[in-house]
Design a protein around this motif. Structure first.
Motif, PDB file in Angstrom:
ATOM      1  N   SER A  68       0.683  -1.286   0.029  1.00  0.00           N
ATOM      2  CA  SER A  68      -0.020  -0.123  -0.015  1.00  0.00           C
ATOM      3  C   SER A  68       0.929   1.123  -0.164  1.00  0.00           C
ATOM      4  CB  SER A  68      -0.862  -0.031   1.308  1.00  0.00           C
ATOM      5  OG  SER A  68      -1.744  -1.053   1.249  1.00  0.00           O
ATOM      6  N   THR A  69       1.900   1.158   0.938  1.00  0.00           N
ATOM      7  CA  THR A  69       2.855   2.514   0.902  1.00  0.00           C
ATOM      8  C   THR A  69       3.279   2.621  -0.742  1.00  0.00           C
ATOM      9  OG1 THR A  69       3.550   1.622   2.823  1.00  0.00           O
ATOM     10  CG2 THR A  69       5.043   3.139   1.856  1.00  0.00           C
ATOM     11  N   LEU A  70       3.767   1.652  -1.512  1.00  0.00           N
ATOM     12  CA  LEU A  70       4.166   1.878  -2.903  1.00  0.00           C
ATOM     13  C   LEU A  70       3.156   2.260  -3.693  1.00  0.00           C
ATOM     14  CD1 LEU A  70       6.349   1.600  -5.231  1.00  0.00           C
ATOM     15  CD2 LEU A  70       5.755  -0.829  -5.371  1.00  0.00           C
ATOM     16  N   ALA A  71       1.718   1.761  -3.392  1.00  0.00           N
ATOM     17  CA  ALA A  71       0.568   2.284  -4.155  1.00  0.00           C
ATOM     18  C   ALA A  71       0.292   3.616  -4.092  1.00  0.00           C
ATOM     19  CB  ALA A  71      -0.584   1.210  -3.967  1.00  0.00           C
ATOM     20  N   ARG A  72       0.357   4.171  -2.681  1.00  0.00           N
ATOM     21  CA  ARG A  72       0.173   5.483  -2.408  1.00  0.00           C
ATOM     22  C   ARG A  72       1.328   6.449  -2.889  1.00  0.00           C
ATOM     23  NH1 ARG A  72      -3.276   6.839   1.426  1.00  0.00           N
ATOM     24  NH2 ARG A  72      -2.064   8.534   2.149  1.00  0.00           N
ATOM     25  N   LEU A  73       2.436   5.959  -3.041  1.00  0.00           N
ATOM     26  CA  LEU A  73       3.224   6.813  -3.708  1.00  0.00           C
ATOM     27  C   LEU A  73       3.270   6.937  -5.191  1.00  0.00           C
ATOM     28  CD1 LEU A  73       6.277   7.849  -3.408  1.00  0.00           C
ATOM     29  CD2 LEU A  73       7.463   5.531  -3.943  1.00  0.00           C
ATOM     30  N   PRO A  80       5.343  11.745   2.210  1.00  0.00           N
ATOM     31  CA  PRO A  80       6.497  11.035   2.795  1.00  0.00           C
ATOM     32  C   PRO A  80       7.881  11.712   2.379  1.00  0.00           C
ATOM     33  CG  PRO A  80       5.480   9.631   1.187  1.00  0.00           C
ATOM     34  CD  PRO A  80       4.754  10.968   1.195  1.00  0.00           C
ATOM     35  N   ARG A  81       9.045  11.291   2.801  1.00  0.00           N
ATOM     36  CA  ARG A  81      10.156  11.956   2.470  1.00  0.00           C
ATOM     37  C   ARG A  81      10.592  10.893   1.517  1.00  0.00           C
ATOM     38  NH1 ARG A  81      15.865  12.013   2.978  1.00  0.00           N
ATOM     39  NH2 ARG A  81      15.840  10.905   5.021  1.00  0.00           N
ATOM     40  N   VAL A  82      11.052  11.180   0.272  1.00  0.00           N
ATOM     41  CA  VAL A  82      11.310  10.384  -0.893  1.00  0.00           C
ATOM     42  C   VAL A  82      12.594  10.527  -1.115  1.00  0.00           C
ATOM     43  CG1 VAL A  82      11.003   9.172  -3.016  1.00  0.00           C
ATOM     44  CG2 VAL A  82       8.907   9.885  -1.607  1.00  0.00           C
ATOM     45  N   SER A  83      13.624   9.696  -1.367  1.00  0.00           N
ATOM     46  CA  SER A  83      14.948   9.866  -2.070  1.00  0.00           C
ATOM     47  C   SER A  83      15.185   9.016  -3.140  1.00  0.00           C
ATOM     48  CB  SER A  83      16.222   9.880  -0.911  1.00  0.00           C
ATOM     49  OG  SER A  83      16.445   8.339  -0.760  1.00  0.00           O
ATOM     50  N   GLY A  84      15.906   9.326  -4.063  1.00  0.00           N
ATOM     51  CA  GLY A  84      16.066   8.542  -5.309  1.00  0.00           C
ATOM     52  C   GLY A  84      15.262   9.315  -6.406  1.00  0.00           C
ATOM     53  N   VAL A  85      14.945   8.686  -7.611  1.00  0.00           N
ATOM     54  CA  VAL A  85      14.152   9.600  -8.626  1.00  0.00           C
ATOM     55  C   VAL A  85      12.998   8.694  -9.072  1.00  0.00           C
ATOM     56  CG1 VAL A  85      14.607  10.192 -11.023  1.00  0.00           C
ATOM     57  CG2 VAL A  85      16.780  10.059  -9.516  1.00  0.00           C
ATOM     58  N   MET A  86      11.738   9.632  -9.113  1.00  0.00           N
ATOM     59  CA  MET A  86      10.705   8.955  -9.441  1.00  0.00           C
ATOM     60  C   MET A  86      10.203   9.879 -10.769  1.00  0.00           C
ATOM     61  SD  MET A  86       7.235   8.115  -7.338  1.00  0.00           S
ATOM     62  CE  MET A  86       5.817   8.175  -8.234  1.00  0.00           C
ATOM     63  N   GLY A 227       9.595  -4.035   2.576  1.00  0.00           N
ATOM     64  CA  GLY A 227       9.676  -2.767   1.917  1.00  0.00           C
ATOM     65  C   GLY A 227      10.491  -2.860   0.750  1.00  0.00           C
ATOM     66  N   ARG A 228      10.937  -4.106   0.166  1.00  0.00           N
ATOM     67  CA  ARG A 228      11.807  -4.471  -0.866  1.00  0.00           C
ATOM     68  C   ARG A 228      10.956  -5.052  -2.137  1.00  0.00           C
ATOM     69  NH1 ARG A 228      15.183  -4.286   3.443  1.00  0.00           N
ATOM     70  NH2 ARG A 228      17.100  -3.055   3.018  1.00  0.00           N
ATOM     71  N   ILE A 229      11.346  -4.803  -3.211  1.00  0.00           N
ATOM     72  CA  ILE A 229      10.921  -5.533  -4.504  1.00  0.00           C
ATOM     73  C   ILE A 229      11.797  -6.934  -4.438  1.00  0.00           C
ATOM     74  CG2 ILE A 229      10.544  -5.944  -6.804  1.00  0.00           C
ATOM     75  CD1 ILE A 229       9.688  -2.842  -6.783  1.00  0.00           C
ATOM     76  N   THR A 230      11.178  -7.944  -4.181  1.00  0.00           N
ATOM     77  CA  THR A 230      11.998  -9.168  -4.361  1.00  0.00           C
ATOM     78  C   THR A 230      11.858 -10.059  -5.678  1.00  0.00           C
ATOM     79  OG1 THR A 230      10.273 -10.414  -3.277  1.00  0.00           O
ATOM     80  CG2 THR A 230      11.865  -9.802  -1.768  1.00  0.00           C
ATOM     81  N   PHE A 231      10.921  -9.599  -6.450  1.00  0.00           N
ATOM     82  CA  PHE A 231      10.574 -10.276  -7.768  1.00  0.00           C
ATOM     83  C   PHE A 231       9.876  -9.379  -8.526  1.00  0.00           C
ATOM     84  CE2 PHE A 231       7.781 -12.892 -10.721  1.00  0.00           C
ATOM     85  CZ  PHE A 231       8.641 -13.389 -11.106  1.00  0.00           C
ATOM     86  N   ASP A 232      10.246  -9.341  -9.876  1.00  0.00           N
ATOM     87  CA  ASP A 232       9.506  -8.691 -11.014  1.00  0.00           C
ATOM     88  C   ASP A 232       9.604  -9.509 -12.142  1.00  0.00           C
ATOM     89  OD1 ASP A 232       8.195  -6.846 -12.752  1.00  0.00           O
ATOM     90  OD2 ASP A 232       9.810  -5.010 -12.218  1.00  0.00           O
TER      91      ASP A 232
END
Ligand SMILES: Nc1ncnc2c1ncn2[C@@H]1O[C@H](COP(=O)(O)OP(=O)(O)OP(=O)(O)O)[C@@H](O)[C@H]1O
Length: 299
Positions: A68-73, A80-86, A227-232
């Protein structure tokens, strides 16, 4: 403008932090009083994810894995504070988020009124509204109920009403967070069918779920853990036990009954073709073609 095959979202090494409340006790003089302060807490770690316009992506994971955190992002909600590039595709419209509790999002008295209020908010010209709303009600199968009070609709119909508003908004992408969690199989099928139709018409769909039976052949699956992507990858690869465990098991999820059966057959030396049938009917076909291949040829 056609965004097909361009990135709708591209996340590179994204970390997400929120301010979370921390409770602790102060004991000066022996009294125990709860004190609250806030501390930064990291919820997403090193997220690399590209979603192409027009794609359908399932985000799966156990409770608390960060779906849900990823979906809301992706929906651009919260602060939230986000680092990295989106980045999002230039000119892409907003991406509405539908959650498992549609009542929280429905503001109109009827599905039709709810859609009108949303379109007014988006400054859609009044002369365009009726045709957009009629089309949205048709896709969701709600035409008959569009003037009914929302309080008199079933849970599935309320979910479809929330989705109808999003369809009428003509957003290029829709994010749905466990939309079938509180629905029976019949209503779940109706919600899935409405969104598959929307996807067929070109809308990008991000679907958060723990119900693995919703994944079908060829779908893209993004699995999360802590909180990490483990498979795509594809649904088929999500279940392949190339090392000891499949990505599904690595993510801590229980596979569907059909997949468990395929694994049991593989352990007994039955090598099916294709190696990972996902539905009862494709499993039945794979088993029967395996049996035919092993029958001695007639003289
Ligand atoms: N605003 C917040 N402040 C502090 N922690 C949060 C906040 N939002 C989420 N969390 C924590 O982040 C983690 C991930 O939560 P999230 O809701 O994204 O998980 P989820 O995979 O969607 O779970 P579920 O399937 O139960 O809905 C959880 O441990 C949750 O408690």
């Amino acid at each position: 403008m056609n965004f097909l095959h361009r990135n709708r979202w591209k996340l590179e090494s994204v970390d997400l932090f929120v301010q979370a409340a921390v409770m602790h006790k102060s004991g000066a003089g022996g009294e125990r009083q709860p004190l609250i302060h806030t501390r930064e807490h990291q919820l997403l770690f090193n997220i690399d994810l590209s979603i192409k316009s027009g794609e359908w992506v399932f985000i799966v994971g156990t409770n608390g894995s960060g779906k849900s955190t990823l979906a809301r992002l992706l929906a651009g909600l919260g602060q939230p504070r986000v680092s990295g590039v989106m980045t999002s595709a230039t000119g892409a419209s907003f991406a509405p988020l539908v959650t498992q509790n549609p009542e929280a999002a429905l503001v109109g008295m009827t599905p039709e009124e709810d859609a009108i209020l949303l379109l007014e908010q988006l400054a859609v010209p009044p002369e365009e509204m009726a045709s957009r709303i009629d089309a949205a009600m048709r896709i969701t199968g709600l035409t008959e109920w569009m003037k009914q009070p929302i309080a008199q609709l079933s849970g599935g119909q309320k979910q479809l009403a929330a989705i109808a508003g999003c369809i009428a908004s003509e957003a290029d992408a829709l994010i749905v967070d466990e939309p079938t969690a509180m629905l029976d199989p019949h209503a779940s099928t109706a919600v899935m069918a409405a969104l598959r139709e929307l996807h067929r018409r070109g809308t990008t769909i991000v679907w958060v779920t723990q119900r693995l039976e919703e994944l079908i052949e060829g779908d893209r699956v993004v699995a999360m853990k802590d909180g990490r992507i483990t498979f795509d990858g594809s649904t088929e690869h999500f279940y392949i036990r190339s090392s000891k465990k499949s990505p599904c098991e690595e993510a801590g999820l229980d596979a569907t009954y059909v997949v468990e059966t395929v694994w049991e057959l593989q352990q007994s030396g039955v090598a099916l073709e294709p190696p990972m049938p996902l539905t009862a009917s494709s499993l039945a076909k794979a088993v029967s073609s395996y049996a035919q291949q092993r029958q001695p040829a007639c003289p």
